[in-house]
Design an enzyme around this catalytic site. Structure first.
Site, PDB file in Angstrom:
ATOM      1  N   ARG A   8      72.289  22.510 100.089  1.00 55.87           N
ATOM      2  CA  ARG A   8      72.628  22.093 101.540  1.00 55.87           C
ATOM      3  C   ARG A   8      71.608  21.828 102.381  1.00 55.87           C
ATOM      4  O   ARG A   8      71.513  21.132 103.330  1.00 55.87           O
ATOM      5  CB  ARG A   8      73.678  23.268 102.033  1.00 55.87           C
ATOM      6  CG  ARG A   8      73.271  24.728 102.261  1.00 55.87           C
ATOM      7  CD  ARG A   8      74.295  25.329 102.801  1.00 55.87           C
ATOM      8  NE  ARG A   8      73.639  26.935 102.904  1.00 55.87           N
ATOM      9  CZ  ARG A   8      74.147  27.679 103.861  1.00 55.87           C
ATOM     10  NH1 ARG A   8      74.831  27.624 104.705  1.00 55.87           N
ATOM     11  NH2 ARG A   8      73.651  29.088 103.588  1.00 55.87           N
ATOM     12  N   SER A  35      76.008  25.594 109.396  1.00 57.52           N
ATOM     13  CA  SER A  35      76.261  25.596 107.937  1.00 57.52           C
ATOM     14  C   SER A  35      76.089  24.734 106.954  1.00 57.52           C
ATOM     15  O   SER A  35      75.571  24.697 105.840  1.00 57.52           O
ATOM     16  CB  SER A  35      77.591  26.382 107.666  1.00 57.52           C
ATOM     17  OG  SER A  35      77.864  27.559 108.435  1.00 57.52           O
ATOM     18  N   GLU A  56      89.541  17.933 110.270  1.00 57.58           N
ATOM     19  CA  GLU A  56      88.815  17.193 108.965  1.00 57.58           C
ATOM     20  C   GLU A  56      89.386  15.891 108.734  1.00 57.58           C
ATOM     21  O   GLU A  56      88.695  15.059 108.083  1.00 57.58           O
ATOM     22  CB  GLU A  56      88.827  18.018 107.817  1.00 57.58           C
ATOM     23  CG  GLU A  56      88.059  19.358 108.068  1.00 57.58           C
ATOM     24  CD  GLU A  56      88.502  20.486 108.629  1.00 57.58           C
ATOM     25  OE1 GLU A  56      87.816  21.648 108.852  1.00 57.58           O
ATOM     26  OE2 GLU A  56      89.742  20.447 109.003  1.00 57.58           O
ATOM     27  N   PHE A  81      87.762  21.889 102.757  1.00 60.12           N
ATOM     28  CA  PHE A  81      88.341  21.144 103.619  1.00 60.12           C
ATOM     29  C   PHE A  81      88.145  19.736 103.391  1.00 60.12           C
ATOM     30  O   PHE A  81      88.850  18.964 103.858  1.00 60.12           O
ATOM     31  CB  PHE A  81      88.134  21.647 105.145  1.00 60.12           C
ATOM     32  CG  PHE A  81      88.118  23.118 105.300  1.00 60.12           C
ATOM     33  CD1 PHE A  81      89.211  23.896 105.041  1.00 60.12           C
ATOM     34  CD2 PHE A  81      86.977  23.902 105.638  1.00 60.12           C
ATOM     35  CE1 PHE A  81      89.288  25.144 104.788  1.00 60.12           C
ATOM     36  CE2 PHE A  81      86.969  25.291 105.882  1.00 60.12           C
ATOM     37  CZ  PHE A  81      88.251  25.846 105.541  1.00 60.12           C
ATOM     38  N   HIS A 107      79.329  24.463 100.550  1.00 69.06           N
ATOM     39  CA  HIS A 107      79.856  25.373 100.173  1.00 69.06           C
ATOM     40  C   HIS A 107      80.968  25.310  99.016  1.00 69.06           C
ATOM     41  O   HIS A 107      82.152  25.708  99.282  1.00 69.06           O
ATOM     42  CB  HIS A 107      80.579  25.963 101.339  1.00 69.06           C
ATOM     43  CG  HIS A 107      79.542  26.519 102.492  1.00 69.06           C
ATOM     44  ND1 HIS A 107      78.496  25.753 102.983  1.00 69.06           N
ATOM     45  CD2 HIS A 107      79.117  27.769 102.945  1.00 69.06           C
ATOM     46  CE1 HIS A 107      77.950  26.461 103.726  1.00 69.06           C
ATOM     47  NE2 HIS A 107      78.288  27.586 103.845  1.00 69.06           N
ATOM     48  N   ASP A 115      83.379  34.764 101.423  1.00 71.28           N
ATOM     49  CA  ASP A 115      84.509  33.941 102.164  1.00 71.28           C
ATOM     50  C   ASP A 115      85.755  34.037 101.559  1.00 71.28           C
ATOM     51  O   ASP A 115      86.843  33.680 101.990  1.00 71.28           O
ATOM     52  CB  ASP A 115      83.910  32.683 102.360  1.00 71.28           C
ATOM     53  CG  ASP A 115      82.785  32.376 103.558  1.00 71.28           C
ATOM     54  OD1 ASP A 115      82.552  33.459 104.133  1.00 71.28           O
ATOM     55  OD2 ASP A 115      82.395  31.224 103.887  1.00 71.28           O
TER      56      ASP A 115
END
Length: 311
Positions: A8, A35, A56, A81, A107, A115
């Site tokens: 990322r 993030s 989203e 998502f 992620h 998470d």
């Protein structure tokens, strides 16, 4: 010491460079820019950054609209998502009209860690590769992640890029060349073929070294394009080794393992063992500990290889 970088983070840097060279690049996020690292682009080009909020489906729909206006949109949120909540919009508003939208989903996988299961996308490759017109990329390190972003920008049509949260070892140097639809043989071997994607490539390379100490010659293949998959490199491995072990940080259902078995069953039947999550959800915990718990480790790669060779 091995250099460590999250894919990322590489994405954020690649976006900044793309924004400099292509004024049509726009970036959209669903209130997670810190993030997903799209904040790097936002800082440089605020007038080309759009935060749609925690919405989203709107993220994907807005990206589709921008693509119809000639822009080159990168839409980002967490993989859960992006692939899950927004699936219908991706299908009908992006893939059906074959629009030039890039979905960079961060992620992904079990290493999201603390998470927990609600945020650990273990089905995203399966969902995205089922869609007509969609290209699916899963880079193995930061170097490859940057090149995936650049190649996605050059490709005309929908692309899903799977990115991770955790810092991982850098495998490739700056001379490495990524091509959409091409696998890469990183280690030669004729006893067993280890076919890996994403963060599991590094573990496949370590497993191959350990197997060599026992006189077992393991071929290691990096498949960073899940779709369109490189059938030729898989068929060659199936014909020249005694079997294949697939390795992915994803469910064994619908991911790399399924894609490889589809190819070999139709072209060069051979023994295949799949390593991934076994039709289960994840849980909250340290990412590395979860990899161990779910068998996404060097030991399991070695054990599966020996299982095939014992047949």
């Amino acid at each position: 010491m091995t250099k460590m970088i999250a894919t990322r983070d590489a994405y954020g840097e690649a976006l900044k460079e793309l924004g400099r060279i292509n004024k049509d690049v726009v970036v959209l996020d669903a209130d997670l820019s810190g993030s997903t690292k799209t904040a790097v682009f936002k800082k440089e080009y605020p007038e080309r950054f759009f935060n749609v909020g925690i919405a989203e489906q709107n993220l994907m729909g807005t990206a589709a609209g921008l693509a119809t206006a000639g822009k080159l949109p990168f839409a980002s949120t967490f993989a859960m998502f992006a692939s899950g909540r927004a699936f219908e919009i991706i299908r009908n508003s992006i893939c059906y009209p074959n629009l030039n939208v890039k979905i960079a989903a961060t992620h992904a996988g079990i290493t999201v860690g603390e998470d927990g299961a609600t945020h650990q996308a273990l089905e995203d490759i399966s969902l995205m590769r089922s869609l007509p017109n969609m290209v699916v990329l899963s880079p193995a390190d930061g170097v490859e992640a940057k090149q995936c972003i650049y190649k996605a920008a050059e490709h005309n049509g929908p692309v899903y890029i799977r990115l991770g949260r955790s810092k991982i070892p850098v495998i490739f140097d700056e001379n490495y060349k990524f091509e959409i639809g091409k696998g890469v043989e990183l280690k030669k071997g004729n006893d067993i073929a280890l076919i890996a994607t994403g963060i599991m490539l590094e573990k496949a390379l370590v497993a191959a070294e350990e197997l060599s100490k026992e006189g077992i010659s393991a071929r290691v293949i990096n498949i960073s394009t899940i779709k369109p998959i490189d059938e030729d490199i898989i068929i060659k491995a199936a014909k020249e080794t005694k079997g294949i072990v697939t390795v992915e940080e994803h469910s064994i259902i619908g991911g790399l393992g399924s894609a490889v078995t589809e190819v070999v069953s139709e072209n060069a039947p051979t023994y295949v063992e799949r390593i991934g999550t076994m039709d289960v959800f994840g849980e909250s915990g340290d990412g590395n500990e979860l990899l161990e718990k779910y068998g996404l480790n060097v030991k399991n790669i070695i054990d599966k290889s020996k299982k095939i060779l014992s047949k």
